[in-house]
Design a protein around this motif. Structure first.
Motif, mmCIF file in Angstrom:
data_model
loop_
_atom_site.group_PDB
_atom_site.id
_atom_site.type_symbol
_atom_site.label_atom_id
_atom_site.label_comp_id
_atom_site.label_asym_id
_atom_site.label_seq_id
_atom_site.Cartn_x
_atom_site.Cartn_y
_atom_site.Cartn_z
ATOM 1 N N THR A 153 0.824 -1.208 0.000
ATOM 2 C CA THR A 153 0.000 0.000 0.000
ATOM 3 C C THR A 153 0.859 1.258 0.000
ATOM 4 O O THR A 153 0.533 2.252 -0.656
ATOM 5 C CB THR A 153 -0.930 0.006 1.226
ATOM 6 N N ILE B 31 -6.252 -5.729 0.142
ATOM 7 C CA ILE B 31 -7.501 -5.143 -0.362
ATOM 8 C C ILE B 31 -8.111 -4.223 0.684
ATOM 9 O O ILE B 31 -8.541 -3.098 0.387
ATOM 10 C CB ILE B 31 -8.488 -6.253 -0.761
ATOM 11 N N ALA B 32 -8.145 -4.680 1.949
ATOM 12 C CA ALA B 32 -8.744 -3.879 3.021
ATOM 13 C C ALA B 32 -7.961 -2.593 3.270
ATOM 14 O O ALA B 32 -8.536 -1.495 3.337
ATOM 15 C CB ALA B 32 -8.816 -4.704 4.305
ATOM 16 N N SER C 117 -5.751 -1.114 1.256
ATOM 17 C CA SER C 117 -5.753 -0.255 0.063
ATOM 18 C C SER C 117 -7.076 0.490 -0.075
ATOM 19 O O SER C 117 -7.095 1.666 -0.449
ATOM 20 C CB SER C 117 -5.485 -1.101 -1.188
ATOM 21 N N SER C 118 -8.191 -0.183 0.231
ATOM 22 C CA SER C 118 -9.503 0.471 0.151
ATOM 23 C C SER C 118 -9.597 1.617 1.155
ATOM 24 O O SER C 118 -10.069 2.710 0.823
ATOM 25 C CB SER C 118 -10.611 -0.551 0.407
ATOM 26 N N THR D 258 -7.281 4.473 -0.026
ATOM 27 C CA THR D 258 -7.857 5.183 -1.176
ATOM 28 C C THR D 258 -8.961 6.132 -0.727
ATOM 29 O O THR D 258 -9.046 7.276 -1.197
ATOM 30 C CB THR D 258 -8.405 4.180 -2.198
ATOM 31 N N HIS D 259 -9.814 5.663 0.193
ATOM 32 C CA HIS D 259 -10.885 6.516 0.719
ATOM 33 C C HIS D 259 -10.298 7.720 1.448
ATOM 34 O O HIS D 259 -10.765 8.861 1.278
ATOM 35 C CB HIS D 259 -11.777 5.711 1.660
#
Length: 443
Positions: free
Chosen positions: A33, A246-247, A249-250, A253-254
């Motif tokens: 990340t 995934i968690a 990075s999400s 990104t937010h």
């Protein structure tokens, strides 16, 4: 079968309970990340505004140096010697001297600073002066520079892949990068997991624990339990990596999107409408380092991830089982890791060759070399995954998978023949010739 399960459980739980396993599992997604998050955060953070003084003896560069969020350019009329003496007192980052004969002698440009200037600042100054010198020389030659600028264009081709009658946007750069990353990851996972199997066998053999174990378990059961147990540890770590990446990075990104909106609102007036804020956010994202990342992420999102992850899982398991059996055989034949390094080279040589071929395969994914490298079991786990993002025919994938399964069965049988003799062999330096004899021993 029950004995294999018991050994499998022991190998799995012993490694999963280690602190190093969880440290590696948690740190890796954070590093992934950070690769794209840190440049974006640095963009938001910015830096201190630096003052650049310019002494322009030509009078041509007044409107060429534009101040921005990082640098403020000020023009000064003073002797260069005096400006240099006042550099530190005036808290000036750099002094740019453009001599009167810069058009005829472009190498006369001078930049003075108390410390070395940054490379980006030097390049920006040089590019500005270079562009104006070029324009002045063209004007002197009677060439209209506006015509040249109007005809200066950049051609960027949109690439599409025609698969099963459907037209989909593609990105060769993303496919190359993804293929290289996946293949390299698979190489390291297979290599290090296989090394763990070898080191585990050597440790048990040197401690004489293995003599107690084989009194109640067949050597083939012991070897298979150890191989599958270590393989499941790697699979568990891989699944956790994917989920955590995934968690994280999400969430990142937010956070970056909220930060970008906040920056846009700060730069606009309080009466700015939502549409104006959205337009400012779009402009910032296109100007900042996140623009390329967002474009890459969009392309990555269009890739057939279900197919890629399924095949990665298969080639990870197939490649690991294929090589770990050989690693276990080498571990059973030696009494220390140092001795193992001497025998492990022939086993790892195909993996090294597959990495050497990967650069060529990524550039020529449909060549004959790429085809055979992705079919032969010794190199197919790495090289087939390097080709997958470019699109591979299903019959090629099926043939590669079938040969890899047959290769695993063959290496397991071969390794088991060596393993049954090697685990009880002590005090004898083993050579490749000696190992070949063990295959035909009757025990």
């Amino acid at each position: 079968m029950n004995k294999i399960l018991l050994i499998l459980q022991r190998e799995y739980m012993t490694r999963v309970r280690k602190r190093s396993f969880w440290i590696t599992t948690l740190i890796t997604p954070l590093l992934i990340t950070a690769i794209y998050a840190i440049p974006a955060l640095l963009f938001f953070a910015g830096g201190d505004l630096k003052t650049i003084e310019v002494i322009d003896e030509t009078g041509l560069f007044k409107d060429k140096f534009k101040s921005g969020k990082d640098y403020a350019y000020t023009f000064k009329k003073a002797p260069v010697s005096q400006a240099k003496a006042d550099l530190k007192k005036n808290k000036v980052t750099a002094l740019v001297h453009i001599p009167a004969d810069i058009i005829d002698h472009p190498n006369g440009l001078e930049i003075f600073s108390e410390k070395s200037v940054g490379l980006n600042l030097q390049n920006d100054i040089e590019n500005i002066v270079q562009a104006e010198v070029r324009n002045q020389r063209l004007k002197r030659a009677g060439i209209d520079t506006q015509i040249i600028e109007d005809n200066r264009v950049n051609v960027n081709a949109e690439t599409y892949s025609l698969t099963e009658g459907q037209e989909k946007s593609s990105n060769t750069g993303v496919s190359m990068g993804l293929g290289y990353a996946i293949a390299l990851l698979l190489y390291f996972v297979v290599f290090f997991s296989g090394s763990q199997v070898m080191n585990g066998v050597i440790e048990e053999k040197s401690n004489r624990i293995i003599e107690v174990i084989v009194s109640s378990v067949r050597p083939i059961e012991l070897m298979m339990g150890k191989i599958i147990g270590v393989g499941l540890v790697g699979l568990t770590q891989f699944v956790l990596w994917i989920s955590l990446t995934i968690a994280i990075s999400s969430a990142t990104t937010h956070f970056l999107k909220v930060k970008l909106e906040s920056k846009a609102k700060t730069e606009l007036s309080s009466q700015a409408s939502q549409k104006q804020v959205e337009a400012a956010v779009k402009q910032m994202s296109e100007a900042g380092p996140g623009s390329k990342i967002m474009g890459i992420m969009d392309t990555i999102g269009d890739l057939p991830w279900a197919k890629i992850l399924t095949l990665f899982l298969f080639y990870y398991l197939g490649g690991y089982l294929f090589y770990s059996a050989l690693f276990a055989a080498v571990g059973s034949a030696v009494e220390s890791p140092q001795e193992g390094q001497q025998l492990i080279f022939p086993v790892t040589m195909p993996l090294i060759i597959s990495i050497m071929l990967m650069s060529f395969i990524i550039n020529e994914p449909d060549s004959k070399i790429a085809f055979w490298a992705s079919i032969i079991p010794f190199t197919s786990p790495v090289n087939m995954m390097a080709r997958i993002p470019f699109g591979v025919e299903w019959w090629e994938i099926g043939l590669s998978m079938a040969l890899l399964v047959l290769g695993f069965i063959g290496t397991t049988w071969l390794a088991a023949r060596i393993y049954r003799v090697g685990i009880l062999m002590y005090g004898k330096k083993v050579t490749l010739k000696e190992l070949s004899k063990w295959i035909f021993y009757k025990v």
